[in-house]
Design an enzyme around this catalytic site. Sequence first.
Site, PDB file in Angstrom:
ATOM      1  N   CYS A 164       0.811  -1.207   0.000  1.00  0.00           N
ATOM      2  CA  CYS A 164       0.000   0.000   0.000  1.00  0.00           C
ATOM      3  C   CYS A 164       0.842   1.253   0.000  1.00  0.00           C
ATOM      4  O   CYS A 164       1.233   1.697  -1.058  1.00  0.00           O
ATOM      5  CB  CYS A 164      -1.066   0.047   1.070  1.00  0.00           C
ATOM      6  SG  CYS A 164      -2.488   0.818   0.288  1.00  0.00           S
ATOM      7  N   ARG A 205      -5.294   5.432   0.465  1.00  0.00           N
ATOM      8  CA  ARG A 205      -5.043   4.292  -0.404  1.00  0.00           C
ATOM      9  C   ARG A 205      -5.664   3.006   0.120  1.00  0.00           C
ATOM     10  O   ARG A 205      -5.754   2.016  -0.603  1.00  0.00           O
ATOM     11  CB  ARG A 205      -3.524   4.105  -0.586  1.00  0.00           C
ATOM     12  CG  ARG A 205      -2.866   5.268  -1.300  1.00  0.00           C
ATOM     13  CD  ARG A 205      -1.361   5.180  -1.247  1.00  0.00           C
ATOM     14  NE  ARG A 205      -0.860   4.078  -2.051  1.00  0.00           N
ATOM     15  CZ  ARG A 205      -0.476   4.188  -3.317  1.00  0.00           C
ATOM     16  NH1 ARG A 205      -0.540   5.355  -3.923  1.00  0.00           N
ATOM     17  NH2 ARG A 205      -0.012   3.150  -3.977  1.00  0.00           N
ATOM     18  N   TRP A 212      -1.758  -3.182   3.065  1.00  0.00           N
ATOM     19  CA  TRP A 212      -3.001  -3.801   2.617  1.00  0.00           C
ATOM     20  C   TRP A 212      -2.687  -5.272   2.398  1.00  0.00           C
ATOM     21  O   TRP A 212      -1.867  -5.614   1.556  1.00  0.00           O
ATOM     22  CB  TRP A 212      -3.479  -3.135   1.329  1.00  0.00           C
ATOM     23  CG  TRP A 212      -4.798  -3.604   0.805  1.00  0.00           C
ATOM     24  CD1 TRP A 212      -6.039  -3.253   1.242  1.00  0.00           C
ATOM     25  CD2 TRP A 212      -4.999  -4.500  -0.303  1.00  0.00           C
ATOM     26  NE1 TRP A 212      -7.007  -3.868   0.481  1.00  0.00           N
ATOM     27  CE2 TRP A 212      -6.400  -4.644  -0.472  1.00  0.00           C
ATOM     28  CE3 TRP A 212      -4.143  -5.193  -1.155  1.00  0.00           C
ATOM     29  CZ2 TRP A 212      -6.946  -5.452  -1.462  1.00  0.00           C
ATOM     30  CZ3 TRP A 212      -4.690  -5.998  -2.140  1.00  0.00           C
ATOM     31  CH2 TRP A 212      -6.086  -6.122  -2.286  1.00  0.00           C
ATOM     32  N   ASN A 268       6.046  -2.752  -1.113  1.00  0.00           N
ATOM     33  CA  ASN A 268       4.786  -2.862  -1.841  1.00  0.00           C
ATOM     34  C   ASN A 268       4.991  -3.854  -2.975  1.00  0.00           C
ATOM     35  O   ASN A 268       6.051  -3.866  -3.610  1.00  0.00           O
ATOM     36  CB  ASN A 268       4.364  -1.519  -2.435  1.00  0.00           C
ATOM     37  CG  ASN A 268       3.788  -0.584  -1.398  1.00  0.00           C
ATOM     38  OD1 ASN A 268       3.458  -0.996  -0.289  1.00  0.00           O
ATOM     39  ND2 ASN A 268       3.672   0.685  -1.736  1.00  0.00           N
ATOM     40  N   GLY A 269       3.977  -4.647  -3.281  1.00  0.00           N
ATOM     41  CA  GLY A 269       4.084  -5.630  -4.347  1.00  0.00           C
ATOM     42  C   GLY A 269       3.960  -7.038  -3.810  1.00  0.00           C
ATOM     43  O   GLY A 269       3.558  -7.263  -2.662  1.00  0.00           O
ATOM     44  N   GLU A 322     -21.076   1.209 -13.477  1.00  0.00           N
ATOM     45  CA  GLU A 322     -20.295   2.044 -12.560  1.00  0.00           C
ATOM     46  C   GLU A 322     -21.094   2.367 -11.302  1.00  0.00           C
ATOM     47  O   GLU A 322     -20.555   2.356 -10.189  1.00  0.00           O
ATOM     48  CB  GLU A 322     -19.865   3.326 -13.268  1.00  0.00           C
ATOM     49  CG  GLU A 322     -19.167   4.350 -12.387  1.00  0.00           C
ATOM     50  CD  GLU A 322     -17.852   3.863 -11.799  1.00  0.00           C
ATOM     51  OE1 GLU A 322     -17.317   4.560 -10.915  1.00  0.00           O
ATOM     52  OE2 GLU A 322     -17.350   2.792 -12.216  1.00  0.00           O
ATOM     53  N   LYS A 346     -20.076   1.492  -7.447  1.00  0.00           N
ATOM     54  CA  LYS A 346     -19.977   2.505  -6.395  1.00  0.00           C
ATOM     55  C   LYS A 346     -20.775   2.099  -5.166  1.00  0.00           C
ATOM     56  O   LYS A 346     -20.314   2.227  -4.030  1.00  0.00           O
ATOM     57  CB  LYS A 346     -20.492   3.862  -6.897  1.00  0.00           C
ATOM     58  CG  LYS A 346     -19.550   4.611  -7.788  1.00  0.00           C
ATOM     59  CD  LYS A 346     -18.334   5.107  -7.029  1.00  0.00           C
ATOM     60  CE  LYS A 346     -17.164   5.283  -7.956  1.00  0.00           C
ATOM     61  NZ  LYS A 346     -16.547   4.034  -8.395  1.00  0.00           N
ATOM     62  N   GLU A 349     -19.111  -0.848  -3.304  1.00  0.00           N
ATOM     63  CA  GLU A 349     -17.811  -0.495  -2.729  1.00  0.00           C
ATOM     64  C   GLU A 349     -17.945   0.196  -1.375  1.00  0.00           C
ATOM     65  O   GLU A 349     -17.174  -0.082  -0.453  1.00  0.00           O
ATOM     66  CB  GLU A 349     -17.051   0.440  -3.682  1.00  0.00           C
ATOM     67  CG  GLU A 349     -16.413  -0.244  -4.868  1.00  0.00           C
ATOM     68  CD  GLU A 349     -15.683   0.747  -5.759  1.00  0.00           C
ATOM     69  OE1 GLU A 349     -14.545   0.455  -6.144  1.00  0.00           O
ATOM     70  OE2 GLU A 349     -16.253   1.805  -6.068  1.00  0.00           O
ATOM     71  N   HIS A 364     -34.023 -12.211 -19.312  1.00  0.00           N
ATOM     72  CA  HIS A 364     -33.341 -13.476 -19.619  1.00  0.00           C
ATOM     73  C   HIS A 364     -32.714 -14.097 -18.379  1.00  0.00           C
ATOM     74  O   HIS A 364     -31.680 -14.769 -18.465  1.00  0.00           O
ATOM     75  CB  HIS A 364     -32.283 -13.254 -20.699  1.00  0.00           C
ATOM     76  CG  HIS A 364     -32.854 -12.850 -22.019  1.00  0.00           C
ATOM     77  ND1 HIS A 364     -33.652 -13.678 -22.786  1.00  0.00           N
ATOM     78  CD2 HIS A 364     -32.768 -11.678 -22.705  1.00  0.00           C
ATOM     79  CE1 HIS A 364     -34.020 -13.052 -23.876  1.00  0.00           C
ATOM     80  NE2 HIS A 364     -33.495 -11.835 -23.856  1.00  0.00           N
ATOM     81  N   LYS A 391      -6.633   1.960  -2.957  1.00  0.00           N
ATOM     82  CA  LYS A 391      -6.826   2.949  -4.012  1.00  0.00           C
ATOM     83  C   LYS A 391      -6.107   2.558  -5.292  1.00  0.00           C
ATOM     84  O   LYS A 391      -6.674   2.559  -6.371  1.00  0.00           O
ATOM     85  CB  LYS A 391      -6.323   4.314  -3.526  1.00  0.00           C
ATOM     86  CG  LYS A 391      -6.493   5.451  -4.540  1.00  0.00           C
ATOM     87  CD  LYS A 391      -7.946   5.758  -4.793  1.00  0.00           C
ATOM     88  CE  LYS A 391      -8.125   7.025  -5.600  1.00  0.00           C
ATOM     89  NZ  LYS A 391      -9.533   7.238  -5.976  1.00  0.00           N
TER      90      LYS A 391
END
Length: 608
Positions: free
Chosen positions: A2, A27, A78, A104-105, A485, A489, A492, A508, A603
Amino acid sequence: MCGIVGYIGRRDVAPLLLEGLQRLEYRGYDSAGIAIHGDGTGRNGGLRTARATGRVRELEARLPKRFTGTAGIAHTRWATHGAPCDENAHPHQDADGRIALVHNGIIDNAAELRVRLESEGVVFTSDTDTETLAHLIARSQAETLEEKVREALRLVEGTYGIAVLHAEFPDRIVVARNGSPVVLGLGEHEMFVASDVAALVSHTRQVITLDDGEMATIKADDYRTYTTEGSRTAAAPETVDWVAESYDMAGHDTYMHKEITEQADAVDRVLRGRIDDRFATVRLGGLNLDAREARSVRRVKILGCGSAYHAGLIGAQLIEELARIPADAEPASEFRYRNAVVDPDTLYIAVSQSGETYDTLAAVQELKRKGARVLGVVNVVGSAIARETDGGVYVHAGPEICVVSTKCFTNTAVAFALLALHLGRIRDLSVADGKRIIDGLRRLPAQIAEIVAQEAEIEKIAGEYADARSMMFVGRVRGYPVALEASLKLKEISYIHAEAYPASELKHGPLALIEPAVPTVAVLPDDELLDKNRATLEEVKARHGRILAVAHQEQERADHTVVVPRNETELDPILMGIPLQLLAYHTALALGRDIDKPRNLAKSVTVE
C-alpha cells in the site's frame, strides 16, 4: 502493498513519517509501522521499530515517548500474504533486527525462498512474503548496502517497491522499484521517498520517479540512481503541479463528498485549452498520433480495471458513434492472460487513474512487446503507464483521495469524448456535428453543478433504499456502462450487494430476483431507446419491484425519479452517472460506513 514513506535529513523523523502515512491513508490499509535510526547503541545498532494493526492513529499512540532520529521508513499495509496483525505489519526485519524493510508488491517465489531459508536455520516471525527479502539482505556478504540489496533482488521474482534501512549504514536509505511505484523527493539538506507524491507535496515539489529495474540511494545531501545491475542512470527531477492544499478536505466531512462536488471544476480543467473552434475539433498534442496514422486505425481496444474499465466502455461507444471506428473495452486483468491476437491496425488504449494499476501496466508491457501502438488515458503525470505508452491524454482531475473514484471517472469519460471528437474530425465527422459536440462539452460543467445542487433530494431518496438487501442496476447501450459504474460505487462503499445488467437482459434470467426488497435503478436517457426502457420498468413493476429512475423527465412508473439536464445524446452518460455517485454516498452515510476507506479495498492496486 500500500503506502511507503521515508526520510533522511536533519529533522526529527517520526513526526514527518506519521504525517506522510496520514497523507497515504486514502489508499486503503489494515496496519501500519515505522522504523528509525535511533541513537546507534544496543544490539541492533539503534534501529527501532513500532507496528500496529488498524489506523495510523493506533501506531502513533503506540510509539515510545523518546522515539527520535533523523532517518526512517514507514508503511501502511493492505494484506496480501497473511492476515492483518501486528506481526504481519511492515517494516520487516532480519533475525538480528539490524535491517528494516518496507515493501509494496508481491514476491512470487516467496514460498520457495522461505523453505530454503528455513532449511538454513532462519526463523520467520510473520506470514508475509516481504520478510523473506529482509532475511536475504541480511545474509548477503557484500560490503555495501546497495550491493546487499542488489544481491537479494536477484533472487526474487515478482513486483516490488522497497525502502531499506541498515544499522551499519545510518547515513542512507536504499530503494528499488519493479512494478510498484517509488518516488524520490528532493529537499534542501534532506531527502524523501514515497510510493505516492501525496506524501511529499507538503515538503517538496521536486521529484524523481524511478523506472522498473531502477534503484536509488538517498542521503541527507545527496542521491544517486542506478539499475539493479549497478549501472548509473541519469534521472531528471520533475516539478509536481499538485500542492498540499489539494489533499485537504476543505470543510467537507469526507473526501468522496469533496470530490463529487469538485467535478464541475475538474471537467472545466480537462477541457481547458483543448477546444479548437476554428476546425470544430480539439487539440491533443500528447497523442503522438498524426492524421495519417489516425486514419489507418481500423479498430480501437480499450483496457482498464474497475471504474477505469467502465469509463472505457463509455469511451468505446463515443469512438464508435463519433469516429465510426469499431471499438470495445475489456478488463485489462483478463486481456493480459488470454494470449490475445494483437492486430497492427488496432489502436490500444490503457486507462488508469493512478497510471500504476499493475494489471493494466502488465497489459501495456505485453502489447508493447508485440509491437502494438498503445496510448494512455491517466490522471497522474509521469506515472508508469504514462511513461510506457506511445502517447496519450491526461485527464487533469487533480488528486483523488477517496478510495472509490468519482471525479477521475467523470474526467476520464470526458477525455474519451475529446479523443472521439478528435478521431471523428480526422475521419468523417462533419463540422456541424463537431460544433454540436463542442457545445455539449462546454455545457457539462454548469450541468454537473445543477445535478450536485439536487443533493438534498437525492439524500432523501437514498434513505428510502438503504434498507435494500440487494439492488439491480439496468441500462441500455449508452446507459449500461453508467449502470455498471453505479452498481460498483454502491457495493464499494455501502456493502449492499448490487448487480448491473443490460436492460434487455433483465428478462433473460435476472428478473427472477425482482421483489420489493430488491429495488431497481434504471438509467433512462431520452434517446431512441426510451420506449424500450419504459417497457423494462413495466416488467419490474409487474413483479412488485421498487424503481428509482435517472432520466431526463419524470417517469410515472418509477417510485422516484432523479431528473438530469439533457446534453447531446452521445454525452448524456457523463451526466447520468453523477446523481448515482450521490446515491451511493448517501446510502453509505445512512448505514454508517467508512466512506473514504471502505473495507478490503485499496486505491491503487499495484499487485495481481
